[in-house]
Motif scaffolding. Sequence first.
Motif, short mmCIF file in Angstrom:
data_model
loop_
_atom_site.label_atom_id
_atom_site.label_comp_id
_atom_site.label_asym_id
_atom_site.label_seq_id
_atom_site.Cartn_x
_atom_site.Cartn_y
_atom_site.Cartn_z
N ARG A 84 0.85 -1.19 0.00
CA ARG A 84 0.00 0.00 0.00
C ARG A 84 0.89 1.24 0.00
O ARG A 84 2.09 1.16 0.26
N ASP B 136 -3.95 3.89 2.17
CA ASP B 136 -4.19 2.44 2.09
C ASP B 136 -4.50 1.96 0.68
O ASP B 136 -4.98 0.84 0.50
N ARG B 137 -4.24 2.78 -0.30
CA ARG B 137 -4.46 2.36 -1.68
C ARG B 137 -3.22 1.64 -2.23
O ARG B 137 -2.11 1.89 -1.81
N PHE B 138 -3.49 0.77 -3.20
CA PHE B 138 -2.41 0.09 -3.90
C PHE B 138 -2.04 0.90 -5.16
O PHE B 138 -2.87 1.68 -5.66
N ARG C 286 1.20 3.73 2.03
CA ARG C 286 1.89 4.02 3.29
C ARG C 286 3.11 3.12 3.47
O ARG C 286 4.15 3.55 3.98
N GLN C 287 3.01 1.87 3.02
CA GLN C 287 4.15 0.96 3.13
C GLN C 287 5.28 1.35 2.17
O GLN C 287 6.45 1.25 2.51
N GLU D 158 -4.47 1.33 -8.05
CA GLU D 158 -5.66 2.13 -7.81
C GLU D 158 -5.39 3.62 -8.03
O GLU D 158 -6.29 4.44 -7.82
#
Length: 295
Positions: A83, A122-124, A85-86, A127
Motif C-alpha cells: 500500500r 491504504d491504496r495500492f 503508506r508501506q 488504484e
Amino acid sequence: LRAVNEVSLDIFPGETAGLVGESGCGKSTLAYIIMRLEKMTRGEMFFEGRSLAEMSKAQRRALRPMIQTVFQDPQSSLNPRFRVRQIVEEPLRLNGWTDAEKRRERVLGLLARVGLGPEFMDRFPHELSGGQRQRVAVARALCLNPKLMVLDEPTSALDVSVQAQVLNLLRELQAEFGMAYLFISHNLAVVRYLCDRVMVMYLGRLVEIAPTEELFMRPAHPYTEMLLQSIPSLDRNRPLAAASNDEMPSPLNTPPGCGFHPRCPRAVERCRREVPGLSAVSDGRWAACHLALRE
C-alpha cells in the motif's frame, strides 16, 4: 563496450543539471553509477568532497539516504503488493525509524506535501493514476531528506497536463528543501524549463556542457545543434537538422576519432583521426569538438 567513457562532471548544491542525448548514449548507466546501482570499472566519484572509493561499507551505507531517485515508470518502480503508506515508509523503516507512529506522521506529511491526502494511505499502486503514482515515488524519495535526487525521465510516462503538475512540484520541493537534481530527459522543452545547466551526451561521452539558455541560443557542438533542430516546430522556414538521417553508431563498434563525425556535415580530416577532449570554449561552457575549439 564502454557505456560511459571518460565522463567528468560536477553537480552543485541547489542546482538542476540536465542530461540529454539519444537513446543508448549512456545517460541511464551514468545515473545508475551515481546511485551505486552499477559499479565503475575505472575512475572516481566524490560526494561533498569525500571519495566513495575510500569509504568503508558502513560509511557508504550511511551515504545512501543522501542520494535518492525517481524512476521513469512509476508503475514498475512501486511494489504492487505494498500500500502507499508501506511504499513511502519502507526507507524510514530500513534506516532506523523504529517508532511506527512517527513513521505514520512522516508519511502523512510527505503525502500532503506532494498533493495527496490521507485517503491515499491504504491504496495500492494500481488504484492510482500515473500522476498520483509518480507523486508517491517523489514522496518516497523525499522521506530521508536527500541532498541529491536523480530524476531519470520522471515525466515521460505521463500525460502533458500531468507532466506540468509534476514539474512544478519538483521546482517547489527544490526551493523548499535545497536539493540538487540530476534531470535526465529526451524532452528538451522540459529541460529548458527546469534545468540551470545542460550536459549533452553522445556515445558514452559528454560533448557539451553549458548554462541552459546559452546552450539553446548558441550551441557549440554540431550534435547539440542536431538535437535542438529536432524539437517539433510549426515554423516551416526553420532549417533542417544539421546532421544526416543516419542513426547513432553502435557503442560496440564506435568510429575512430570524434564519434559524431560520420553524421556531422562539417567534419574535417582531424575529426576522423583524433578524439576531442572536453575543453573550455568560453566562460562556463565546455565542448568536445575540434571545430568549436578552433572557432
